[in-house]
Every structure is written in C-alpha cells, then in structure tokens.
Design a protein around this motif. Structure first.
Motif, PDB file in Angstrom:
ATOM      1  N   PRO A 113       0.574  -1.121   0.192  1.00  0.00           N
ATOM      2  CA  PRO A 113      -0.064   0.398  -0.035  1.00  0.00           C
ATOM      3  C   PRO A 113       0.683   0.997  -0.453  1.00  0.00           C
ATOM      4  CG  PRO A 113      -0.019  -1.738   2.184  1.00  0.00           C
ATOM      5  CD  PRO A 113       0.493  -1.872   1.088  1.00  0.00           C
ATOM      6  N   ALA A 114       0.520   2.399  -0.919  1.00  0.00           N
ATOM      7  CA  ALA A 114       0.657   3.761  -0.783  1.00  0.00           C
ATOM      8  C   ALA A 114       0.625   4.392   0.696  1.00  0.00           C
ATOM      9  CB  ALA A 114       0.167   4.301  -1.914  1.00  0.00           C
ATOM     10  N   SER A 115       1.223   5.302   1.774  1.00  0.00           N
ATOM     11  CA  SER A 115       0.720   6.137   2.500  1.00  0.00           C
ATOM     12  C   SER A 115       0.901   7.930   2.319  1.00  0.00           C
ATOM     13  CB  SER A 115       1.896   5.460   3.584  1.00  0.00           C
ATOM     14  OG  SER A 115       1.736   6.018   4.976  1.00  0.00           O
ATOM     15  N   LEU A 116       0.015   8.398   1.644  1.00  0.00           N
ATOM     16  CA  LEU A 116       0.420   9.771   1.401  1.00  0.00           C
ATOM     17  C   LEU A 116       0.059  10.855   2.022  1.00  0.00           C
ATOM     18  CD1 LEU A 116      -1.522   9.614  -2.048  1.00  0.00           C
ATOM     19  CD2 LEU A 116       0.155   8.898  -1.908  1.00  0.00           C
ATOM     20  N   GLU A 117       0.640  11.580   2.232  1.00  0.00           N
ATOM     21  CA  GLU A 117       1.303  12.748   2.919  1.00  0.00           C
ATOM     22  C   GLU A 117       0.927  14.137   2.611  1.00  0.00           C
ATOM     23  OE1 GLU A 117       3.650  14.326   7.274  1.00  0.00           O
ATOM     24  OE2 GLU A 117       4.141  12.601   5.923  1.00  0.00           O
ATOM     25  N   ILE A 118      -0.015  15.023   2.759  1.00  0.00           N
ATOM     26  CA  ILE A 118       0.298  16.443   2.530  1.00  0.00           C
ATOM     27  C   ILE A 118       1.053  17.192   3.203  1.00  0.00           C
ATOM     28  CG2 ILE A 118      -1.139  17.914   1.546  1.00  0.00           C
ATOM     29  CD1 ILE A 118      -2.834  16.267   1.469  1.00  0.00           C
ATOM     30  N   PHE A 131       1.301  22.955  -2.375  1.00  0.00           N
ATOM     31  CA  PHE A 131       0.956  21.706  -1.126  1.00  0.00           C
ATOM     32  C   PHE A 131       1.801  20.735  -1.593  1.00  0.00           C
ATOM     33  CE2 PHE A 131      -3.255  23.203  -0.838  1.00  0.00           C
ATOM     34  CZ  PHE A 131      -2.968  23.535   0.826  1.00  0.00           C
ATOM     35  N   VAL A 132       2.641  19.875  -0.683  1.00  0.00           N
ATOM     36  CA  VAL A 132       3.784  18.856  -1.337  1.00  0.00           C
ATOM     37  C   VAL A 132       3.289  17.540  -0.911  1.00  0.00           C
ATOM     38  CG1 VAL A 132       5.726  17.290  -1.182  1.00  0.00           C
ATOM     39  CG2 VAL A 132       5.864  20.019  -1.167  1.00  0.00           C
ATOM     40  N   ILE A 133       2.418  16.690  -2.030  1.00  0.00           N
ATOM     41  CA  ILE A 133       2.247  15.140  -1.762  1.00  0.00           C
ATOM     42  C   ILE A 133       3.665  14.474  -2.016  1.00  0.00           C
ATOM     43  CG2 ILE A 133       1.281  14.785  -3.967  1.00  0.00           C
ATOM     44  CD1 ILE A 133      -0.720  13.344  -2.864  1.00  0.00           C
ATOM     45  N   LYS A 134       3.458  13.376  -0.562  1.00  0.00           N
ATOM     46  CA  LYS A 134       4.529  12.476  -0.301  1.00  0.00           C
ATOM     47  C   LYS A 134       4.169  11.578   0.307  1.00  0.00           C
ATOM     48  CE  LYS A 134       8.651  12.016   2.685  1.00  0.00           C
ATOM     49  NZ  LYS A 134       9.187  12.852   4.155  1.00  0.00           N
ATOM     50  N   SER A 141       5.912  15.283  -5.106  1.00  0.00           N
ATOM     51  CA  SER A 141       5.785  16.316  -6.022  1.00  0.00           C
ATOM     52  C   SER A 141       4.511  17.424  -5.285  1.00  0.00           C
ATOM     53  CB  SER A 141       4.442  15.255  -7.103  1.00  0.00           C
ATOM     54  OG  SER A 141       3.076  14.591  -6.592  1.00  0.00           O
ATOM     55  N   GLN A 142       4.911  18.878  -6.550  1.00  0.00           N
ATOM     56  CA  GLN A 142       4.061  19.750  -5.775  1.00  0.00           C
ATOM     57  C   GLN A 142       2.783  20.052  -6.168  1.00  0.00           C
ATOM     58  OE1 GLN A 142       6.075  23.631  -5.699  1.00  0.00           O
ATOM     59  NE2 GLN A 142       4.766  24.425  -6.886  1.00  0.00           N
ATOM     60  N   ILE A 143       1.498  20.093  -6.227  1.00  0.00           N
ATOM     61  CA  ILE A 143       0.055  20.576  -6.011  1.00  0.00           C
ATOM     62  C   ILE A 143      -0.138  22.171  -5.658  1.00  0.00           C
ATOM     63  CG2 ILE A 143      -2.126  19.444  -6.711  1.00  0.00           C
ATOM     64  CD1 ILE A 143       0.221  17.512  -6.952  1.00  0.00           C
ATOM     65  N   ASP A 144      -0.459  22.725  -7.127  1.00  0.00           N
ATOM     66  CA  ASP A 144      -0.867  24.033  -7.070  1.00  0.00           C
ATOM     67  C   ASP A 144      -2.614  24.187  -6.729  1.00  0.00           C
ATOM     68  OD1 ASP A 144       1.799  24.849  -7.168  1.00  0.00           O
ATOM     69  OD2 ASP A 144       1.538  25.024  -8.648  1.00  0.00           O
ATOM     70  N   VAL A 180      -5.903  25.713   7.164  1.00  0.00           N
ATOM     71  CA  VAL A 180      -6.918  24.597   5.979  1.00  0.00           C
ATOM     72  C   VAL A 180      -7.351  23.201   5.959  1.00  0.00           C
ATOM     73  CG1 VAL A 180      -5.003  24.306   4.569  1.00  0.00           C
ATOM     74  CG2 VAL A 180      -7.087  23.827   3.052  1.00  0.00           C
ATOM     75  N   GLU A 181      -7.849  22.674   5.985  1.00  0.00           N
ATOM     76  CA  GLU A 181      -7.961  21.012   5.944  1.00  0.00           C
ATOM     77  C   GLU A 181      -8.433  20.398   4.866  1.00  0.00           C
ATOM     78  OE1 GLU A 181     -11.179  18.076   8.492  1.00  0.00           O
ATOM     79  OE2 GLU A 181     -11.165  19.786   8.583  1.00  0.00           O
ATOM     80  N   LEU A 182      -7.810  19.028   4.791  1.00  0.00           N
ATOM     81  CA  LEU A 182      -7.452  18.814   3.147  1.00  0.00           C
ATOM     82  C   LEU A 182      -7.797  17.184   3.232  1.00  0.00           C
ATOM     83  CD1 LEU A 182      -4.887  20.768   3.348  1.00  0.00           C
ATOM     84  CD2 LEU A 182      -4.921  20.276   0.634  1.00  0.00           C
ATOM     85  N   ASN A 183      -8.230  16.775   2.380  1.00  0.00           N
ATOM     86  CA  ASN A 183      -8.634  15.421   2.136  1.00  0.00           C
ATOM     87  C   ASN A 183      -7.530  14.942   1.049  1.00  0.00           C
ATOM     88  OD1 ASN A 183     -10.106  12.600   1.349  1.00  0.00           O
ATOM     89  ND2 ASN A 183      -9.725  12.674   3.818  1.00  0.00           N
ATOM     90  N   VAL A 184      -6.507  13.512   1.300  1.00  0.00           N
ATOM     91  CA  VAL A 184      -5.702  12.626   0.300  1.00  0.00           C
ATOM     92  C   VAL A 184      -6.691  11.597   0.028  1.00  0.00           C
ATOM     93  CG1 VAL A 184      -4.376  12.640   1.407  1.00  0.00           C
ATOM     94  CG2 VAL A 184      -4.058  12.316  -1.468  1.00  0.00           C
ATOM     95  N   ALA A 185      -7.082  10.732  -1.064  1.00  0.00           N
ATOM     96  CA  ALA A 185      -8.003   9.976  -1.431  1.00  0.00           C
ATOM     97  C   ALA A 185      -7.572   9.297  -2.007  1.00  0.00           C
ATOM     98  CB  ALA A 185      -9.355   9.820  -1.386  1.00  0.00           C
ATOM     99  N   TRP A 186      -7.263   7.774  -2.024  1.00  0.00           N
ATOM    100  CA  TRP A 186      -6.361   7.378  -3.504  1.00  0.00           C
ATOM    101  C   TRP A 186      -6.805   5.373  -2.729  1.00  0.00           C
ATOM    102  CZ3 TRP A 186      -4.634   8.365   1.163  1.00  0.00           C
ATOM    103  CH2 TRP A 186      -3.650   6.948   1.921  1.00  0.00           C
ATOM    104  N   THR A 187      -6.281   5.036  -4.589  1.00  0.00           N
ATOM    105  CA  THR A 187      -6.445   3.385  -4.559  1.00  0.00           C
ATOM    106  C   THR A 187      -5.465   2.659  -4.334  1.00  0.00           C
ATOM    107  OG1 THR A 187      -8.852   4.090  -5.783  1.00  0.00           O
ATOM    108  CG2 THR A 187      -7.596   1.679  -6.061  1.00  0.00           C
ATOM    109  N   ASN A 188      -4.840   1.604  -3.599  1.00  0.00           N
ATOM    110  CA  ASN A 188      -3.540   0.924  -3.488  1.00  0.00           C
ATOM    111  C   ASN A 188      -3.000  -0.004  -4.666  1.00  0.00           C
ATOM    112  OD1 ASN A 188      -2.623   2.157  -1.148  1.00  0.00           O
ATOM    113  ND2 ASN A 188      -4.470   1.066   0.030  1.00  0.00           N
ATOM    114  N   PHE A 189      -2.480  -0.681  -4.893  1.00  0.00           N
ATOM    115  CA  PHE A 189      -2.593  -1.482  -6.258  1.00  0.00           C
ATOM    116  C   PHE A 189      -3.648  -3.016  -6.259  1.00  0.00           C
ATOM    117  CE2 PHE A 189      -0.784  -5.321  -8.566  1.00  0.00           C
ATOM    118  CZ  PHE A 189      -0.611  -4.733  -9.413  1.00  0.00           C
TER     119      PHE A 189
END
Length: 564
Positions: free
Chosen positions: A253-258, A278-281, A318-321, A335-344
């Motif tokens: 699984p990925a583990s994303l952080e903003i 923002f930077v997504i890591k 990577s940087q997201i604008d 600012v409150e953000l949510n990041v959602a994704w699908t793993n392999f």
C-alpha cells in the motif's frame, strides 16, 4: 474464437485415447466415422462416387491432405487398435500418410520406409507423436522458481513449440494468431524485468493484461494442445510473475501525506488570483492510484479551487497547486485537506490533514530596502556559507574520497549555486587532504579560444602547470605537446601518479557549456575530447567535475547526472 469442427475432432481423439478400452468395436467405428465427418466439414471436402470416404480422395489439395494426415497420425498415436480392427481404414490411412510423407519434407522425421511392414509403420507413427507431445509436456512441467530462470525457459519453450514438427502437428490445433500473442507476453515480461522502480507497477500491469488475453484465448479455443501447451504454460509463468511482484515493495500500500511549503501568501490582497502550493509525499513503498485531493475547509473568506484529481502518485514528492482568490483580507488561514487513493490491490485509503498557511506582511519600507544589497551574487566557498546543498556536497566528497574518483556534472539555471558547490567542495577536501589531493579549478573563460584546438591546448597546459606547482618533485616533469588533442595528458597523469602514488587529481571545469560547440558536438573533435575524459576517469585516481547551465554534450562522459 472456438472452431467447433476442430474442437470436435480434438474431443474424439482424446475420447479414443482415454477410453478406448471401454468401447466396443461398433462404438469405435462410430467414433471414427464421426471424426471423418468433422474433417470433411472442417475442410469442405466434396463427396466423390469413387471414394466412400472423401478424406482419402486423391483429388484433395496438398494442404487438405496435410491436415487429414495430422488428424490420422494423432488418432493412430491415441489408439493403434483402431487401425488393427479396421484393416481397410488402416490401408487407406497408410497410403495417404506415405504419399504426404514422400512429398513433404516436413514429415521426414517420421522415418517411414515403403519397405516397412504395416505394424512397423504403425509403431513409428505412434512413437513419433507421443514423443513430440511428451517433449513439450515435460518442458511445461518444469518448475520455474524465479525470474532468472524465465529467459532459459523462454528459449527452450519457443524452440519446442516453433519447431518444424510442432508447426506441422501441434499448430493446426492452436489459435491462428497465437505466435503474436506469445511474443507480446515475452516482450512485456522483458520490459517488466528491466524496468526502473518508477515504471515497475505500470509494466507489471501491462504484462498481466497481455498474459490474461493469451491464457483466455487459449482456454476459449478449447483444444487439448491449446489448453495443455499454451494456457497451462503461461498460467505457470503468470504465477511466477505474480509471486515476484507480490514480494516486491511496489505491490504494497501507499501512504500519502500532504505538507505545506514555507512560503507566505498574499492573503491581504483581495480579488487577485494566486496559487497555494502543497507537497504530496508517499511514505509507503507502493504506488497510489486514482489519487484525489479535496479542500474540505478554508477558514478565510475566498474563492478557492476545491478538488484536484492527481491520478497516479509514485515514490517521488510532487507539488500540487490550487488557485485561490481572497474576498476579504486575512493575515493567516487554516486549511483542512483530504487525500484519497486506491492501492495496487484495489483497496482504498483516505487521510485528512490540517495546515496553517501564513500570509505576507503588507507594509514594507521599500525606500530603505532599495539601497541595500539583499544578497550577494558571488559564489561562496565554505560550508558555513553554503545553504541547502549539504546532500550533494557530501555525495561528491564521498565519491572523490572513495577508491575511484570517476566523473560527474552539475547543471542548472544561473545563480542557483552550482559554482558555490564546487568551490566549497574544493575548500573542504583541500583542508581534509592537503597532501593527497590536487584540485584544478578554472572557469571556461580562463582557457577558452574561438579555435577549439587552441582551447584544448590552453586547458591541457593550465592543468599541467597547476599539477607541477603542487609538489617540487613534479617541477622537472616535462609538459607534453597537445596539438589540439587532450589525449597526451593521460600519460602525463600516469607519470604524476608514479611520483605521487597516493595522490588524487580532480579537474573542475566551471561554465563548461560555454566551450566551443565542436568540443561537445558529435564529430571527430567532440568524440576525441570526451573519449579522453572518459578514459582518464576510468583509471581510478583521476576525475572530472563539469559544471554548466545546460547538458551540452555531457552524455559523452557516460556519468550519472547530478542536477541542481
């Protein structure tokens, strides 16, 4: 696509092979008759009053006779008693087999002689087909433990399945385009094995898709050879590849952080559009797919982009604008953000983050700021002055201090600190290794001439004079004639090493992109110049460090880039 006639022919042959002992003579005769009828339908044979059975008609084309013989040989190999119980069928079959055998060199491996008695011919036919099937089956049953064995298996499998005998006896019962799909799979497997970590997941997905298409088509076609020789083989290969990928970090699984940037934003200016970054890591080892970032809350009154589809997120930051326009001024905002994704593996993940964004100061005394020098444009030369470049500095230092100096280059836009890095590197290592390191540093302007031959001569002479001044024992070492070629310096450096065996020599050429163009373009001069640099760098105690605003010709040097 299924071929119903071909599939029925195949089924009857298997039925007689696996259950002949349980069938009566009448049942066997009926099965053989059905087989002949399906052959007639498959090849569109015409009834002839001279032949009760059209498959033995002398007027059939060579291609039709070849297919009929292949079916008869498989039938004979499956149950030789059929030909003993039905002597007339045996006689006509042998006559047709001998005719095709004598006219088509591809059947020569049967080794049938006209003088052989019938039972000898029968045994030769049976042994030949059985031997061919057993050879391919034993190959497919070989256990592939890892990807290192896959290449050897591929060579053996292709040699067997594409042999002349296989093309004659096996391929008529395989899908017509199976060779193309097999090649696609092995090509995709090669791409997966050789792919970089950034492309490992993508190449794996492509490979599995190609494998599934091949396996599904082989299963759908339905013949014994298609199932046993193709579907079974590539199902095994798929298991090996799945095992390899699942044991790798890319399947995890990925583990994303903003993260926010340290920059400040013009929150005090209304109705002016600007970007919030923002930077997504990715802190995991697997890739994230279908990634989406949503701004759930922005405490200041504004018009701000709320949603951003990122797609695939790899292992690099990577940087997201997001576009923003303030409706009312504010000093800072949350600012409150949510990041959602699908793993392999298809599982989904989601994380929320809350960040504080700081606004710019609105009142600056520009009149007092203008006369002041905000920052110096001069390159720095010490670690204390060098900010934000410690990683690349340490990397270059460790390479030079290692067993082999090698070569590297630093490139980037002007005023980003390239010269500061190499000057600080020179200061650091000269202090650490004062008697075992010769540093030659010059900017291109110190040796450049409009004529490339003169440029090379001046550069080489400058290097030699610098080396001579390093140690009194080198004063008498003669400087060679260069005549527009850098290569004579190789022997000179070797003579230096004979006198100072513990000493390393690093040649730094700053503003390297400003040398005459023919020195880095492909051609006699450029090839010779860079081949000498490469040869010197491969010798161990010598290395080049090239610094420039572009990558002109650097590919000649064959070293891994180090960009700014």
């Amino acid at each position: 696509m299924r071929n119903s006639n071909l599939l029925e022919i195949d089924k009857i042959i298997l039925q007689l092979k696996n259950g002949s002992a349980k069938l009566s003579s009448a049942e066997k005769k009926a099965a053989v008759k059905k087989l002949c009828n399906y052959i007639i339908e498959e090849k569109g044979l015409e009834l002839n009053r001279h032949h009760k059975n059209p498959i033995f008609d002398d007027h059939n084309s060579s291609a039709k006779k070849e297919f009929i013989v292949v079916c008869l040989l498989r039938l004979w190999s499956s149950d030789e008693s059929l030909f003993i119980e039905f002597p007339d069928f045996q006689r006509q079959s042998l006559k047709l087999i001998e005719e095709v055998y004598l006219s088509d060199r591809r059947f020569k491996d049967l080794n049938i002689k006209q003088s052989d008695q019938s039972y000898i011919k029968v045994n030769k036919v049976k042994d030949f087909i059985s031997g061919l099937e057993e050879k391919i089956s034993s190959l497919i049953n070989f256990e592939i433990l890892n990807l290192t064995q896959l290449e050897d298996f591929k060579k053996s499998f292709l040699a067997a399945i594409r042999s002349i005998n296989a093309k004659v006896f096996i391929h008529p019962f395989l899908p017509f385009d199976i060779n193309l799909k097999i090649d696609n799979v092995f090509s995709a497997a090669k791409n997966y094995i050789n792919s970089s970590k950034e492309h490992k997941t993508q190449t794996y997905s492509t490979l599995i898709a190609d494998l599934d298409r091949l396996i599904n088509e082989a299963n759908e076609f339905g013949t014994a050879y298609s199932d046993g020789f193709i579907a079974k083989c590539f199902q095994k290969i798929k298991l090996v590849l799945n095992r390899d990928f699942e044991s790798s970090p890319y399947s995890k699984p990925a583990s994303l952080e903003i993260l926010g940037l340290t920059k400040k934003y013009p929150f005090g200016q209304t109705l002016t559009e600007f970007k919030i970054s923002f930077v997504i890591k990715n802190n995991g080892t697997g890739y994230a797919y279908n990634t989406r970032i949503t701004i759930k809350e922005f405490t200041s009154e504004s018009e701000i982009e709320k949603d951003k589809v990122i797609g695939t997120v790899g292992l690099e930051e990577s940087q997201i604008d997001f576009t923003c326009k303030m409706l009312k001024p504010a000093p800072d905002t949350i600012v409150e953000l949510n990041v959602a994704w699908t793993n392999f593996d298809g599982s989904t993940s989601s994380e929320d983050f809350e960040l504080i964004l700081h606004g710019q100061k609105n009142k600056l005394d520009w009149d007092n700021l203008i006369p002041n020098e905000i920052y110096s444009t001069e390159a720095v030369e010490t670690e204390n002055e060098l900010i934000g470049r410690r990683e690349i500095l340490n990397l270059l230092a460790s390479r030079i201090e290692g067993k082999k100096v090698g070569s590297a280059y630093i490139y980037g836009q002007r005023r980003v600190g390239k010269s500061s890095i190499v000057k600080t590197l020179k200061t650091k290592l000269e202090k650490k290794l004062p008697r075992n390191l010769i540093f030659f540093y010059q900017e291109t302007g110190d040796f450049k001439n409009p004529n490339s031959d003169k440029t090379i001569n001046q550069l080489a002479n400058n290097i030699c004079r610098k080396i001579q001044n390093f140690d009194s024992r080198l004063k008498t070492l003669p400087i060679p004639e260069f005549a527009g070629a850098l290569s004579p310096i190789t022997e000179y450096l070797e003579q230096v090493s004979a006198i100072l065996p513990e000493c390393k020599i690093v040649i730094i050429l700053d503003e390297f992109d400003k040398i005459p163009a023919e020195m880095y373009q492909k051609g006699q001069i450029g090839d010779s110049f860079f081949e000498t640099i490469r040869a010197i760098s491969n010798k161990g105690p010598y290395g080049f460090l090239l610094v420039g605003g572009g990558k002109n010709g650097i590919h000649y040097a064959g070293s891994k880039p180090r960009g700014e």
